[in-house]
Design a protein around this motif. Structure first.
Motif, PDB file in Angstrom:
ATOM      1  N   GLN A  18       0.876  -1.117  -0.142  1.00 50.88           N
ATOM      2  CA  GLN A  18       0.015   0.042   0.018  1.00 50.88           C
ATOM      3  C   GLN A  18       0.811   1.149   0.015  1.00 50.88           C
ATOM      4  OE1 GLN A  18      -2.190  -0.575   3.418  1.00 50.88           O
ATOM      5  NE2 GLN A  18      -3.543  -2.385   2.764  1.00 50.88           N
ATOM      6  N   LYS A  19       1.806   1.373   0.863  1.00 53.39           N
ATOM      7  CA  LYS A  19       2.906   2.233   1.033  1.00 53.39           C
ATOM      8  C   LYS A  19       3.512   2.648  -0.468  1.00 53.39           C
ATOM      9  CE  LYS A  19       3.096   3.596   5.387  1.00 53.39           C
ATOM     10  NZ  LYS A  19       2.853   2.515   5.852  1.00 53.39           N
ATOM     11  N   PHE A  20       3.873   1.798  -1.198  1.00 51.89           N
ATOM     12  CA  PHE A  20       4.531   1.860  -2.465  1.00 51.89           C
ATOM     13  C   PHE A  20       3.384   2.497  -3.375  1.00 51.89           C
ATOM     14  CE2 PHE A  20       7.272  -2.314  -1.982  1.00 51.89           C
ATOM     15  CZ  PHE A  20       8.368  -1.430  -1.656  1.00 51.89           C
ATOM     16  N   ALA A  21       2.350   2.192  -3.404  1.00 51.72           N
ATOM     17  CA  ALA A  21       1.289   2.598  -4.220  1.00 51.72           C
ATOM     18  C   ALA A  21       0.893   4.053  -3.934  1.00 51.72           C
ATOM     19  CB  ALA A  21      -0.140   1.807  -4.345  1.00 51.72           C
ATOM     20  N   ILE A  22       0.769   4.367  -2.639  1.00 50.65           N
ATOM     21  CA  ILE A  22       0.373   5.701  -2.161  1.00 50.65           C
ATOM     22  C   ILE A  22       1.564   6.722  -2.424  1.00 50.65           C
ATOM     23  CG2 ILE A  22      -0.067   7.113  -0.055  1.00 50.65           C
ATOM     24  CD1 ILE A  22      -1.551   4.431   1.240  1.00 50.65           C
ATOM     25  N   PHE A  23       2.793   6.047  -2.131  1.00 49.10           N
ATOM     26  CA  PHE A  23       3.703   7.268  -2.263  1.00 49.10           C
ATOM     27  C   PHE A  23       4.125   7.234  -3.889  1.00 49.10           C
ATOM     28  CE2 PHE A  23       4.210   7.064   2.354  1.00 49.10           C
ATOM     29  CZ  PHE A  23       4.823   8.078   2.553  1.00 49.10           C
ATOM     30  N   GLY A  24       3.922   6.297  -4.313  1.00 46.22           N
ATOM     31  CA  GLY A  24       4.080   6.230  -5.948  1.00 46.22           C
ATOM     32  C   GLY A  24       3.109   7.752  -6.370  1.00 46.22           C
ATOM     33  N   ILE A  25       1.620   7.528  -5.795  1.00 47.32           N
ATOM     34  CA  ILE A  25       0.878   8.765  -6.294  1.00 47.32           C
ATOM     35  C   ILE A  25       1.526  10.161  -5.917  1.00 47.32           C
ATOM     36  CG2 ILE A  25      -1.477   9.836  -5.917  1.00 47.32           C
ATOM     37  CD1 ILE A  25      -2.324   7.041  -5.432  1.00 47.32           C
ATOM     38  N   PHE A  26       1.996  10.157  -4.658  1.00 53.03           N
ATOM     39  CA  PHE A  26       2.669  11.316  -4.381  1.00 53.03           C
ATOM     40  C   PHE A  26       3.804  11.840  -5.013  1.00 53.03           C
ATOM     41  CE2 PHE A  26       5.046  13.294  -0.051  1.00 53.03           C
ATOM     42  CZ  PHE A  26       4.632  14.341  -0.672  1.00 53.03           C
ATOM     43  N   ALA A  27       4.737  10.769  -5.563  1.00 55.00           N
ATOM     44  CA  ALA A  27       6.091  11.285  -6.119  1.00 55.00           C
ATOM     45  C   ALA A  27       5.474  11.254  -7.608  1.00 55.00           C
ATOM     46  CB  ALA A  27       6.790  10.110  -6.237  1.00 55.00           C
ATOM     47  N   VAL A  28       4.619  10.736  -8.376  1.00 54.98           N
ATOM     48  CA  VAL A  28       4.312  10.823  -9.676  1.00 54.98           C
ATOM     49  C   VAL A  28       3.559  12.491  -9.629  1.00 54.98           C
ATOM     50  CG1 VAL A  28       2.358  10.451 -11.358  1.00 54.98           C
ATOM     51  CG2 VAL A  28       3.843   8.609 -10.367  1.00 54.98           C
ATOM     52  N   GLY A  29       2.836  12.796  -8.679  1.00 56.72           N
ATOM     53  CA  GLY A  29       2.067  14.166  -8.780  1.00 56.72           C
ATOM     54  C   GLY A  29       3.260  15.355  -8.361  1.00 56.72           C
ATOM     55  N   TYR A  30       4.019  14.710  -7.829  1.00 55.75           N
ATOM     56  CA  TYR A  30       5.281  15.841  -7.425  1.00 55.75           C
ATOM     57  C   TYR A  30       5.982  16.344  -8.500  1.00 55.75           C
ATOM     58  CZ  TYR A  30       9.469  18.195  -5.034  1.00 55.75           C
ATOM     59  OH  TYR A  30      10.066  19.091  -4.573  1.00 55.75           O
ATOM     60  N   ASN A  31       6.288  14.960  -9.400  1.00 51.08           N
ATOM     61  CA  ASN A  31       7.196  15.205 -10.426  1.00 51.08           C
ATOM     62  C   ASN A  31       6.186  16.000 -11.553  1.00 51.08           C
ATOM     63  OD1 ASN A  31       9.230  14.318 -12.187  1.00 51.08           O
ATOM     64  ND2 ASN A  31       8.105  12.901 -13.196  1.00 51.08           N
ATOM     65  N   ILE A  32       4.960  16.238 -11.582  1.00 50.83           N
ATOM     66  CA  ILE A  32       4.330  16.910 -12.458  1.00 50.83           C
ATOM     67  C   ILE A  32       5.028  18.516 -12.167  1.00 50.83           C
ATOM     68  CG2 ILE A  32       2.218  17.931 -13.249  1.00 50.83           C
ATOM     69  CD1 ILE A  32       0.821  15.444 -12.632  1.00 50.83           C
ATOM     70  N   LEU A  33       5.070  18.848 -10.950  1.00 43.75           N
ATOM     71  CA  LEU A  33       5.724  20.232 -10.849  1.00 43.75           C
ATOM     72  C   LEU A  33       7.208  20.085 -10.883  1.00 43.75           C
ATOM     73  CD1 LEU A  33       5.123  22.981  -9.486  1.00 43.75           C
ATOM     74  CD2 LEU A  33       5.528  22.165  -7.256  1.00 43.75           C
ATOM     75  N   PHE A  34       7.681  19.427 -10.312  1.00 43.90           N
ATOM     76  CA  PHE A  34       9.303  19.494 -10.131  1.00 43.90           C
ATOM     77  C   PHE A  34       9.826  18.881 -11.396  1.00 43.90           C
ATOM     78  CE2 PHE A  34      13.461  17.750  -8.299  1.00 43.90           C
ATOM     79  CZ  PHE A  34      14.055  18.746  -8.394  1.00 43.90           C
ATOM     80  N   GLY A  35       9.333  17.911 -12.034  1.00 41.62           N
ATOM     81  CA  GLY A  35       9.886  17.429 -13.308  1.00 41.62           C
ATOM     82  C   GLY A  35       9.701  18.149 -14.324  1.00 41.62           C
ATOM     83  N   LEU A  36       8.386  18.842 -14.450  1.00 43.86           N
ATOM     84  CA  LEU A  36       8.342  19.323 -15.882  1.00 43.86           C
ATOM     85  C   LEU A  36       8.508  21.011 -15.876  1.00 43.86           C
ATOM     86  CD1 LEU A  36       4.747  18.083 -16.960  1.00 43.86           C
ATOM     87  CD2 LEU A  36       6.955  17.729 -17.846  1.00 43.86           C
TER      88      LEU A  36
END
Lengths: 450, 380
Positions: free
Chosen positions: B39-57
């Motif tokens: 569950q933590k993998f999936a949840i933090f996955g969502i967190f990081a994928v979203g964060y990447n929209i800001l930081f990555g892009l």
């Protein structure tokens, strides 16, 4: 970019096929979910396995790490004794005893460890790992009431018994009590009741107290209980200030005390926080002050020898309470000190004592119940009366899962004879004096079956 | 910049979904296949994928995203307390409220860029943390954390049934949020989140965000007002964080202030950098590594090490245990730190860069990458 056209020679069709096969395979375990509940099929039922696993979840980092390390030593010792290795420790003095020194119900005891980091999230994650991955049938430890309360409700959800380690907040067995949580340690209410008469004798009835309080459940309830006691004696409460846990530097909280008109400082701090705040309070010259014609005094309601070691000579003469001290002369305490000392070369702390006792009590209850089925084990622990574990005759009260036993009022030793002889026992307050009605804090234990 | 076709995106999506949904199987040999960690993998996955929209892009390094995670968690727990144990309203409110907060915080912080932006976000997150920790204790229950109680209102649930004995548990229309079903719900949400993120990456909006990263001044000269795009990206990533926070509370109904601390904000930065900033899959890899270290590596003790080295002669096993024990157990931070340093020095593009290097080595014989492709890669 990661999604470039792949050049490894896989066609899209191949990939789709493989993906389909994979997801079908992956969805399989979903249909066979574990953890169904029945008399013989409870969570982590050891069944016919030759061994059982216990989980020891202690702070290995953070403000309470010293206590955590000592708890872990005690757990390891308890496992040894349960398996019939070593000198048997308290299994020689505990009464009544159903343990036979061949593990628990004939199964060898193994253990896993985890780091609570003194954070609720981390502690719950670590406890979940123990329960879901390692398959523990009981977990124990912890050195913060915030953590204890958080993992205790997890224990209830998961249906795995939690034997609380060091937790002193009234809430643990008060408004946040749980059927699957048990506490051997005493609590803030009992500290207050034990400390009251001694304070009256030593400091009189006309004092103004200033509280510095660790800002979480334990600090709040201790402040409340001590305030209740001191105001009952006729003391005034000048001010209560909440400080963050693990603050390190308390000087900004101590300076205002100097001119507040208070003549007594009550430190509702524990672990490294207490070492820091006390050391700084002494450095600021609080103890040399005269206020309202009285010498300024400091009180530390919850003491431990580990903290005393950290605070050194600053602790001399300061009053407080403790659950247990290695200097106690009864047979149980002496047996434990001897056995711990020969294993590790120094005497155990109260954290070590309570964790060791909790492990033995759980194992003993399983042995008495003849099963690991949690509702039966819980029923054995509820109302269980025992002796010979230090602290004299003790009872696990059925209504709130709080142990009732004698409480020690101690003072920082003026003339220590060794580096461990830091606390001098002022009084062993009898159990009758610290008992209270289980209903006063509210809360509900919840169901046996979850 | 070559945008992958819809078909290629579909393939990536399918592989990603398959890999995520089969996690319980292929993580088994690694000792990480248990519901809580999955569950933590999936949840933090969502967190990081979203964060990447800001930081990555956009390249805007936010040091305060944990605030939105915390807001999501508190909102979800309050929804469990007041409305219903069903996670749907909880998640909806988490996303909306953290989006709202992101709008406010973003509006102020995005007036600056670079290090000033980072510091501002850090300040806001730290403010939120301190508010949650002490000032707002009636709402957040301070350091003890917000918990469920048996006698909470739960208005919607009470319409249909009486309060049961003991604490109720969270569910999604009958599917329990604990155990494997909880993981699959989180996993499906992660896949949806990933899909949205992929669409954003390959949309004109995503291109504009990338343009902001490469040269914001030039973009302004061409007549674009960059601020609305930045703010949108900030709010979207805040909502992702809110969803992750809500899910954290859904799988484990407890919200503590430490979720908002700067270390938690730093963690998602580490995850993104470790995996590969600006790549779609990278943040997920970073999440995997960090959470694996935190949960599995940290639990190795000397007893476990002795078992692992049991095949060696005794003296060698003892030497190996002494050598490795500082790096496991409570020393897991040390190992992670060393790994992070190595990756940043040798693979500034994170693990994804390493994987691309390997891929290139194998495919070299077949075709040299075209000069344009090379250029895009160094551009990242």
């Amino acid at each position: 970019m990661s999604e470039k056209k792949n050049s490894a020679g896989w066609s899209r069709r191949d990939i789709m096929k493989a993906a389909g096969a994979f997801s079908a395979a992956g969805a399989m375990p979903m249909f066979f979910s574990r953890g169904a509940w029945a008399e013989n099929n409870f969570r982590n039922n050891p069944g016919k396995a030759a061994s059982i696993k216990l989980g020891f979840n202690v702070p290995q980092t953070g403000a309470y790490a010293d206590e955590g390390a000592d708890e872990l030593r005690a757990f390891k010792l308890a496992v040894k004794h349960l398996n019939g290795e070593g000198d048997g420790g308290l299994m020689n003095t505990m009464k009544p005893l159903s343990l036979k020194g061949n593990g628990v119900l004939g199964k060898k005891v193994e253990y896993v460890t985890g780091d609570t980091q003194t954070k609720s999230d981390a502690a719950r994650a670590s406890a979940k790992r123990m329960i879901e991955k390692d398959g523990v049938i009981m977990f124990s430890g912890g050195s913060s009431s915030g953590v204890a309360i958080a993992v205790q409700s997890l224990a209830q959800e998961m249906g795995v018994v939690f034997m609380a380690g060091l937790t002193h907040s009234n809430d643990t067995t008060g408004k946040d009590k749980r059927r699957y949580g048990f506490r051997h340690f005493f609590n803030a209410k009992m500290s207050g009741s034990a400390l009251g008469p001694v304070l009256k004798k030593e400091m009189g009835t006309d004092r103004s107290a200033y509280h510095l309080t660790a800002d979480y459940t334990w600090g709040w309830t201790q402040e409340e209980s001590i305030k209740e006691t001191t105001e009952g004696l006729g003391w005034k409460t000048v001010k209560t200030v909440k400080t963050p846990v693990g603050a390190g530097d308390f000087s900004q909280y101590i300076t205002p005390i100097l001119n507040s008109g208070a003549d007594t400082l009550i430190l509702n701090h524990y672990g490294k926080d207490m070492i820091n705040s006390l050391t700084q309070a002494v450095q600021f010259g609080l103890r040399d002050k005269q206020v309202n014609g009285k010498t300024f005094e400091i009180i530390v309601p919850l003491y431990s020898r580990l903290m005393a070691q950290g605070a050194g000579k600053n602790l001399k003469g300061i009053l407080g309470t403790t659950n247990w001290n290695w200097a106690l002369k009864d047979k149980g305490s002496q047996a434990f000190v001897k056995s711990f000392g020969s294993e590790y070369g120094f005497p155990p702390s109260q954290a070590a004592h309570t964790c060791y006792v909790q492990t033995l009590l759980y194992a003993n209850a399983c042995e008495m119940a003849g099963t690991f089925y949690p509702p039966e084990v819980i029923k054995q622990l509820e109302g269980f009366k025992f002796d010979g574990m230090g602290n004299g005759a003790t009872e696990y009260r059925a209504e709130d899962h709080q142990c009732f036993k004698d409480v020690l009022v101690v003072r920082g030793n003026e003339n220590p004879t060794s580096q461990f002889d830091l606390l001098e026992i002022v009084q062993e307050v009898p159990r009758a004096q610290v008992e209270y009605d289980a209903k006063i804090f509210g809360g509900e234990l919840g169901p046996y079956k979850v | 910049m070559k945008t992958p076709t819809i078909k290629q995106d579909m393939v990536v999506m399918l592989i990603f979904s398959a890999v995520i949904l089969t996690m319980p199987v292929w993580l088994e040999p690694l000792g990480a296949s248990y519901p809580d960690l999955l569950q933590k993998f999936a949840i933090f996955g969502i967190f990081a994928v979203g964060y990447n929209i800001l930081f990555g892009l956009t390249g805007y390094l936010s040091f305060g995203h944990a605030a939105f995670l915390g807001i999501g968690s508190y909102t979800a727990v309050w929804s469990f307390k007041l409305l219903t144990m069903n996670i749907l309203p909880a998640l909806v409110f988490s996303v909306l409220l953290s989006g709202l907060f992101a709008l406010l915080i973003g509006f102020i912080t995005l007036r600056r860029s670079g290090i000033y932006f980072s510091i501002l976000t850090l300040a806001f997150a730290q403010m939120s943390y301190n508010l949650a920790y002490s000032v707002l204790t009636p709402i957040t229950n301070g350091e003890t954390g917000l918990q469920l109680a048996r006698d909470d209102a739960r208005i919607l649930d009470r319409l249909f049934s009486e309060a049961g004995e003991g604490l109720p548990s969270t569910d999604f229309f009958g599917f329990s949020m604990s155990g494997y079903s909880g993981f699959y719900i989180c996993a499906v949400l992660l896949i949806i989140a990933f899909f949205i993120s992929q669409r954003i990456f390959h949309s004109p909006f995503g291109t504009k965000l990338r343009a902001i990263k490469s040269n914001q001044t030039r973009m302004k000269y061409t007549g674009y007002n960059t601020k609305p795009y930045l703010l949108t990206a900030f709010v979207i990533s805040g909502m992702y964080a809110g969803l992750a926070g809500g899910l954290m509370a859904a799988t484990d109904p407890l919200a503590g202030a430490e979720r908002m601390q700067w270390t938690a904000s730093g963690e998602v930065v580490l995850m993104t950098i470790l995996g590969g900033v600006g790549t779609l899959i990278g943040p997920m890899l970073g999440v995997g590594i960090i959470k694996y270290f935190e949960n599995i590596f940290s639990a190795l003790n000397e007893q476990a090490l002795h078992q692992a080295y049991a095949f060696m002669p005794d003296w060698l096993a003892t030497v190996m245990v002494t050598l490795t024990s500082p790096f496991v157990g409570e020393g897991w931070h040390l190992t992670l730190g060393a790994l992070f340093v190595l990756i940043v020095i040798f693979l500034p593009g994170g693990i994804m860069e390493g994987m691309n290097l390997i891929k290139k080595r194998f495919s070299k014989k077949e075709a040299e990458p075209s000069p344009t492709e090379k250029a895009t890669e160094t551009g990242q």
